[in-house]
Design a protein around this motif. Structure first.
Motif, PDB file in Angstrom:
ATOM      1  N   HIS A  64       0.855  -1.190   0.000  1.00 15.91           N
ATOM      2  CA  HIS A  64       0.000   0.000   0.000  1.00 15.91           C
ATOM      3  C   HIS A  64       0.889   1.237   0.000  1.00 15.91           C
ATOM      4  O   HIS A  64       2.070   1.153   0.315  1.00 15.91           O
ATOM      5  CB  HIS A  64      -0.880   0.029   1.266  1.00 15.91           C
TER       6      HIS A  64
ATOM      7  N   ASP B 229       0.765   5.197   1.830  1.00 15.67           N
ATOM      8  CA  ASP B 229       0.025   5.834   2.930  1.00 15.67           C
ATOM      9  C   ASP B 229      -0.777   7.019   2.391  1.00 15.67           C
ATOM     10  O   ASP B 229      -0.367   7.663   1.432  1.00 15.67           O
ATOM     11  CB  ASP B 229       0.997   6.287   4.023  1.00 15.67           C
TER      12      ASP B 229
ATOM     13  N   HIS C 189       4.764   0.135  -0.025  1.00 11.23           N
ATOM     14  CA  HIS C 189       5.569  -0.634   0.922  1.00 11.23           C
ATOM     15  C   HIS C 189       4.709  -1.720   1.550  1.00 11.23           C
ATOM     16  O   HIS C 189       3.484  -1.695   1.416  1.00 11.23           O
ATOM     17  CB  HIS C 189       6.175   0.297   1.990  1.00 11.23           C
TER      18      HIS C 189
ATOM     19  N   PHE D 256       0.784   8.991  11.287  1.00  8.30           N
ATOM     20  CA  PHE D 256       0.393   9.552   9.992  1.00  8.30           C
ATOM     21  C   PHE D 256      -0.095  10.978  10.211  1.00  8.30           C
ATOM     22  O   PHE D 256      -1.009  11.200  11.013  1.00  8.30           O
ATOM     23  CB  PHE D 256      -0.733   8.724   9.384  1.00  8.30           C
TER      24      PHE D 256
HETATM   25 NI    NI Z   1       2.257   2.266   5.446  1.00  4.22          NI
END
Ligand code: NI
Ligand code: OGA
Length: 352
Positions: free
Chosen positions: A226, A228, A282, A298
């Motif tokens: 995926h 982010d 990643h 995040f």
């Molecule tokens: Ni990630």
């Protein structure tokens, strides 16, 4: 009106419970299709993501050199480690120890926080979105959300980790601010322009991921591929390896440096820079021996922010916008319901 949401159904069993109860093999629910298994042939051990030494970032003498290195790391990798970042190793160690205590508690204690909602201020969940997934990820996660003006999971955290958690997020948030500014500074954009045009990053999500040992790591992933969604991710990996970053056709194994953080650019930064800086795919692989625990933070804009390529970085003739203006809250909603579009597929939502 009756509402039957995932939250009303019996909680899904976490992978830690299954492993603690004894697993001789990988349950079918976790076996990935052959093309999506972590084959050793595509893994590269001889490249490394760049390392950025942050000492001197605030000093006029050394800032431009560090910005040049940072710019290269952002353009070529989208992933790097930072050292001399100003966060004391004890702050990291204290949260790691407290989180270990949380995961070592009996299931009933952990499950008091169970929620698969992506909006819960505090939530204990498994995989990513079990109600949609055909194959689950080999991880459980304790997460904290802060939506400014709405909720602050760092205030509502379990007592077992609250104090170290707050100390950690205060440090990492400061670092995120420094890095975010430096990343955009590295594009040579005028300070005044950035002040007016660059969205802030007040929205924070922290996920403390627990990846138990796995009887056969060749069949499954701790976290499937995926990119982010937010602007910037700051990760405290474990000394136990597991994180891999895509570089062309290979997966580069991240070798964590003690007390360093792994930083990666996320989708909104790719959009803001019109693709010059990339949000890279990643994944996490499992191992047979040791549990692994990572702390991912995040940082993103407020949900109502409209994200679009910065005007200074586009040119209708030579570099037209590749992404359309997209509300961040809508982008996240698409990600949480469609992440199975891996390989950076979630960026399609904002592509022109
Ligand atoms: Ni990630
Ligand atoms: C994530 C992530 C990496 C890791 O949580 O998005 O990529 O090492 N985590 O756990």
């Amino acid at each position: 009106m009756s509402s039957l949401s995932v939250e009303n159904l019996a909680p899904v069993v976490g992978i830690k419970e299954m492993v603690d109860n004894g697993l001789a093999q990988v349950p079918l629910l976790y076996v990935r299709p052959v093309h999506d298994r972590p084959s050793a042939a595509s893994v590269s051990d001889d490249q490394q993501i760049p390392v950025i030494d942050m000492a001197g970032i605030d000093s006029p003498n050394s800032r431009s050199k560090i910005l040049a290195e940072l710019g290269r790391a952002c353009e070529n990798w989208g992933f790097f480690q930072v050292i001399n970042h100003g966060i004391h190793p004890h702050v990291i160690e204290n949260l790691r120890a407290a989180a270990q205590k949380f995961f070592q508690q009996p299931s009933e204690e952990r499950m008091r926080y169970h929620s698969q909602s992506f909006r819960a201020s505090v939530g204990y969940s498994t995989s990513f979105n079990p109600s949609l997934e055909k194959v689950r990820d080999w991880r459980d996660t304790l997460s904290f959300n802060r939506f400014p003006g709405e909720c602050d999971g760092f205030q509502e955290a379990p007592d077992i980790c609250k104090q170290p958690l707050q100390e950690y997020i205060a440090g990492v948030e400061k670092l995120a601010g420094t890095l975010y500014k430096a990343i955009f500074d590295s594009l040579g954009l005028d300070d005044k322009y950035l002040e007016a045009a660059l969205p802030g990053i007040p929205r924070v999500l922290m996920g403390i991921n627990y990846y138990p040992p796995c009887p056969d790591p060749s069949l499954t992933l701790g976290l499937s591929g995926h990119s982010d969604v937010s602007c910037l991710t700051i990760l405290q990996p474990d000394e136990v390896p597991g994180l891999q970053v895509r570089k062309g056709a290979t997966w580069v194994v991240v070798k964590p440096i003690k007390d360093a953080f792994v930083v990666n650019l996320a989708d909104q930064t790719e959009i803001l820079t019109n693709g010059r800086y990339k949000s890279i795919e990643h994944r996490v692989v499992t191992n047979t021996e040791k549990p692994r625990m990572s702390i991912a933070c995040f940082f993103g804009p407020a949900e109502d922010t409209i994200i679009a390529p910065l005007s200074e970085l586009i040119d209708e003739k030579t570099n037209p916008p590749r992404y359309k203006p997209t509300r961040f809250g809508d982008y996240v909603k698409n990600f949480t319901t469609n992440r199975l579009l891996s390989n950076r597929g979630t960026l399609d939502f904002a592509r022109v």
